[in-house]
Design an enzyme around this catalytic site. Structure first.
Site, PDB file in Angstrom:
ATOM      1  N   MET A  53      17.552 -26.303 -54.712  1.00  0.00           N
ATOM      2  CA  MET A  53      16.429 -25.928 -55.571  1.00  0.00           C
ATOM      3  C   MET A  53      15.940 -27.140 -56.363  1.00  0.00           C
ATOM      4  O   MET A  53      15.220 -26.990 -57.364  1.00  0.00           O
ATOM      5  CB  MET A  53      16.832 -24.791 -56.516  1.00  0.00           C
ATOM      6  CG  MET A  53      17.221 -23.524 -55.746  1.00  0.00           C
ATOM      7  SD  MET A  53      17.007 -22.010 -56.673  1.00  0.00           S
ATOM      8  CE  MET A  53      18.085 -22.301 -58.058  1.00  0.00           C
ATOM      9  N   ALA A  62      15.928 -30.696 -58.775  1.00  0.00           N
ATOM     10  CA  ALA A  62      16.597 -31.225 -59.979  1.00  0.00           C
ATOM     11  C   ALA A  62      17.955 -31.788 -59.542  1.00  0.00           C
ATOM     12  O   ALA A  62      18.999 -31.431 -60.070  1.00  0.00           O
ATOM     13  CB  ALA A  62      16.737 -30.159 -61.063  1.00  0.00           C
ATOM     14  N   GLY A  96      26.144 -33.797 -57.317  1.00  0.00           N
ATOM     15  CA  GLY A  96      26.684 -32.695 -56.511  1.00  0.00           C
ATOM     16  C   GLY A  96      25.845 -32.470 -55.253  1.00  0.00           C
ATOM     17  O   GLY A  96      26.383 -32.333 -54.153  1.00  0.00           O
ATOM     18  N   HIS A  97      24.524 -32.441 -55.426  1.00  0.00           N
ATOM     19  CA  HIS A  97      23.649 -32.298 -54.257  1.00  0.00           C
ATOM     20  C   HIS A  97      23.831 -33.484 -53.306  1.00  0.00           C
ATOM     21  O   HIS A  97      23.864 -33.316 -52.091  1.00  0.00           O
ATOM     22  CB  HIS A  97      22.175 -32.247 -54.689  1.00  0.00           C
ATOM     23  CG  HIS A  97      21.819 -31.073 -55.553  1.00  0.00           C
ATOM     24  ND1 HIS A  97      21.534 -31.201 -56.897  1.00  0.00           N
ATOM     25  CD2 HIS A  97      21.686 -29.750 -55.269  1.00  0.00           C
ATOM     26  CE1 HIS A  97      21.234 -30.012 -57.402  1.00  0.00           C
ATOM     27  NE2 HIS A  97      21.324 -29.111 -56.447  1.00  0.00           N
ATOM     28  N   ASP A 111      29.271 -22.980 -56.029  1.00  0.00           N
ATOM     29  CA  ASP A 111      28.846 -21.583 -55.944  1.00  0.00           C
ATOM     30  C   ASP A 111      29.726 -20.905 -54.890  1.00  0.00           C
ATOM     31  O   ASP A 111      29.273 -20.585 -53.787  1.00  0.00           O
ATOM     32  CB  ASP A 111      27.358 -21.520 -55.593  1.00  0.00           C
ATOM     33  CG  ASP A 111      26.518 -22.259 -56.625  1.00  0.00           C
ATOM     34  OD1 ASP A 111      26.332 -21.711 -57.722  1.00  0.00           O
ATOM     35  OD2 ASP A 111      26.091 -23.405 -56.363  1.00  0.00           O
ATOM     36  N   GLN A 133      28.641 -17.651 -53.353  1.00  0.00           N
ATOM     37  CA  GLN A 133      27.464 -17.849 -52.502  1.00  0.00           C
ATOM     38  C   GLN A 133      27.878 -18.326 -51.102  1.00  0.00           C
ATOM     39  O   GLN A 133      27.318 -17.873 -50.090  1.00  0.00           O
ATOM     40  CB  GLN A 133      26.528 -18.871 -53.151  1.00  0.00           C
ATOM     41  CG  GLN A 133      25.371 -19.319 -52.288  1.00  0.00           C
ATOM     42  CD  GLN A 133      24.397 -20.183 -53.051  1.00  0.00           C
ATOM     43  OE1 GLN A 133      23.544 -19.670 -53.759  1.00  0.00           O
ATOM     44  NE2 GLN A 133      24.515 -21.503 -52.951  1.00  0.00           N
ATOM     45  N   SER A 137      25.751 -29.402 -62.600  1.00  0.00           N
ATOM     46  CA  SER A 137      24.787 -28.334 -62.355  1.00  0.00           C
ATOM     47  C   SER A 137      23.432 -28.764 -62.907  1.00  0.00           C
ATOM     48  O   SER A 137      23.360 -29.435 -63.935  1.00  0.00           O
ATOM     49  CB  SER A 137      25.249 -27.051 -63.060  1.00  0.00           C
ATOM     50  OG  SER A 137      24.158 -26.147 -63.168  1.00  0.00           O
TER      51      SER A 137
HETATM   52  P1  AMP Z   1      21.117 -25.501 -56.232  1.00  0.00           P
HETATM   53  O1  AMP Z   1      20.068 -26.572 -56.168  1.00  0.00           O
HETATM   54  O2  AMP Z   1      21.744 -25.341 -57.569  1.00  0.00           O
HETATM   55  O3  AMP Z   1      20.674 -24.204 -55.583  1.00  0.00           O
HETATM   56  O4  AMP Z   1      22.291 -26.030 -55.321  1.00  0.00           O
HETATM   57  C1  AMP Z   1      22.056 -26.438 -53.994  1.00  0.00           C
HETATM   58  C2  AMP Z   1      23.371 -26.658 -53.315  1.00  0.00           C
HETATM   59  O5  AMP Z   1      24.107 -27.666 -54.026  1.00  0.00           O
HETATM   60  C3  AMP Z   1      24.254 -25.409 -53.316  1.00  0.00           C
HETATM   61  O6  AMP Z   1      24.924 -25.324 -52.068  1.00  0.00           O
HETATM   62  C4  AMP Z   1      25.205 -25.689 -54.458  1.00  0.00           C
HETATM   63  O7  AMP Z   1      26.438 -25.024 -54.328  1.00  0.00           O
HETATM   64  C5  AMP Z   1      25.381 -27.176 -54.334  1.00  0.00           C
HETATM   65  N1  AMP Z   1      25.895 -27.736 -55.588  1.00  0.00           N
HETATM   66  C6  AMP Z   1      25.358 -27.587 -56.825  1.00  0.00           C
HETATM   67  N2  AMP Z   1      26.135 -28.197 -57.748  1.00  0.00           N
HETATM   68  C7  AMP Z   1      27.197 -28.724 -57.071  1.00  0.00           C
HETATM   69  C8  AMP Z   1      28.352 -29.452 -57.453  1.00  0.00           C
HETATM   70  N3  AMP Z   1      28.602 -29.771 -58.726  1.00  0.00           N
HETATM   71  N4  AMP Z   1      29.232 -29.828 -56.486  1.00  0.00           N
HETATM   72  C9  AMP Z   1      28.999 -29.501 -55.190  1.00  0.00           C
HETATM   73  N5  AMP Z   1      27.916 -28.823 -54.769  1.00  0.00           N
HETATM   74  C10 AMP Z   1      27.028 -28.430 -55.691  1.00  0.00           C
END
Ligand code: AMP
Length: 274
Positions: A26, A28, A32-33, A146, A149, A181
């Protein structure tokens, strides 16, 4: 790095790539991404990332309009990390006005985030299925941040016989333990200072459960540790790692999962228990 903003552009771009590895986000973006992109690259396939803030996975009183958006910064990070193609759909492309089909999820979607955010996982499953249909990746990478998820998406892929391999990627954390996050930027400085208490409570509880301490008492103490740091715990649970059903006693494969509100931010975290 190619950028596709329409389905026509996406189809032209994917045609030349062959088998791909896909990282849905999503935006930002943070480290992690980028760790998902790194993992995707190690598979040797061209990497496709998507950025789409999915309205269907936000509840009516949630932060869809306030969700952080930084397309220019995201594109720079994706380019630097060696991404081959970025898919940037708009809402009408993903949800045409005549759309009448969504994915119903049960099983691992039922509890925890499924209770706190009733339409959330149906929204996630529906958009992920659409993205898979558009990109047709050989593999897709999801963060263990997640945890629930990942189980919901894995269940969907198995149940709907979708030809994609789901690859879970470990949680990227700040040095003090806080799981990265996109919403962490909304923590005020004293909240940011208190936030590592969530991971601390989970790691302590995991160690105690592995050592044979009573599960209910340990979870109770973990909640207390979180509350002492100023959080409002939603749940702290020992669960079967894949079904997400609660466990009264340790039985592998198990996971400790938790959610808590800190200020205006909902924090999620989880650790292995083995
Ligand atoms: P989001 O943009 O928050 O929907 O996350 C996109 C992907 O990145 C999802 O698969 C999340 O689980 C993963 N993600 C977000 N934060 C982290 C993190 N700290 N470590 C690993 N993966 C992450």
């Amino acid at each position: 790095m190619k950028i596709a903003r329409t389905l026509t552009e996406l189809q032209a771009a994917t045609k030349t790539l062959g088998e791909t590895a896909f990282v849905p986000t999503m935006g930002a973006l943070h480290r992690g991404h980028l760790s998902l992109l790194e993992a995707a690259k190690t598979g040797g396939r061209p990497v496709v990332a998507s950025i789409f803030v999915n309205p269907a996975q936000f509840g009516p009183n949630e932060d869809y309009n306030r969700y952080p958006r930084d397309e220019a910064g995201d594109l720079a990070q994706l380019e630097a990390s060696g991404c081959d193609l970025v898919w940037l759909p708009d809402v009408p492309t993903m949800y045409p006005a005549h759309a009448a089909t969504t994915i119903h999820v049960a099983g691992p979607a039922t509890r925890w985030e499924g209770v706190a955010r009733p339409a959330h996982f149906a929204g996630v499953a529906t958009v992920v299925a659409k993205l898979f249909g558009q990109i047709r990746p050989a593999a897709a990478y999801f963060g263990e941040k997640d945890w629930q998820q990942v189980q919901v998406v894995s269940r969907m892929v198995e149940d709907l016989l979708l030809p994609v391999k789901i690859v879970p990627v470990p949680i990227a954390r700040d040095a003090d333990g806080l799981a990265l996050s996109s919403r962490n930027r909304f923590l005020l400085p004293p909240e940011r200072a208190a936030a590592p208490a969530l991971y601390a409570a989970l790691t302590k509880a995991a160690t105690q459960i592995v050592a044979g301490k009573d599960v209910a008492a340990t979870l109770h103490n973990a909640r207390h540790g979180m509350a002492a740091a100023g959080m409002v715990p939603d749940y702290v649970a020992l669960v079967h790692a894949h079904s997400l059903e609660p466990l009264a006693a340790l039985a592998p494969p198990a996971r400790l999962i938790a959610a808590a509100k800190l200020g205006h931010v909902r924090l999620l975290d989880n650790v292995p228990v083995a």
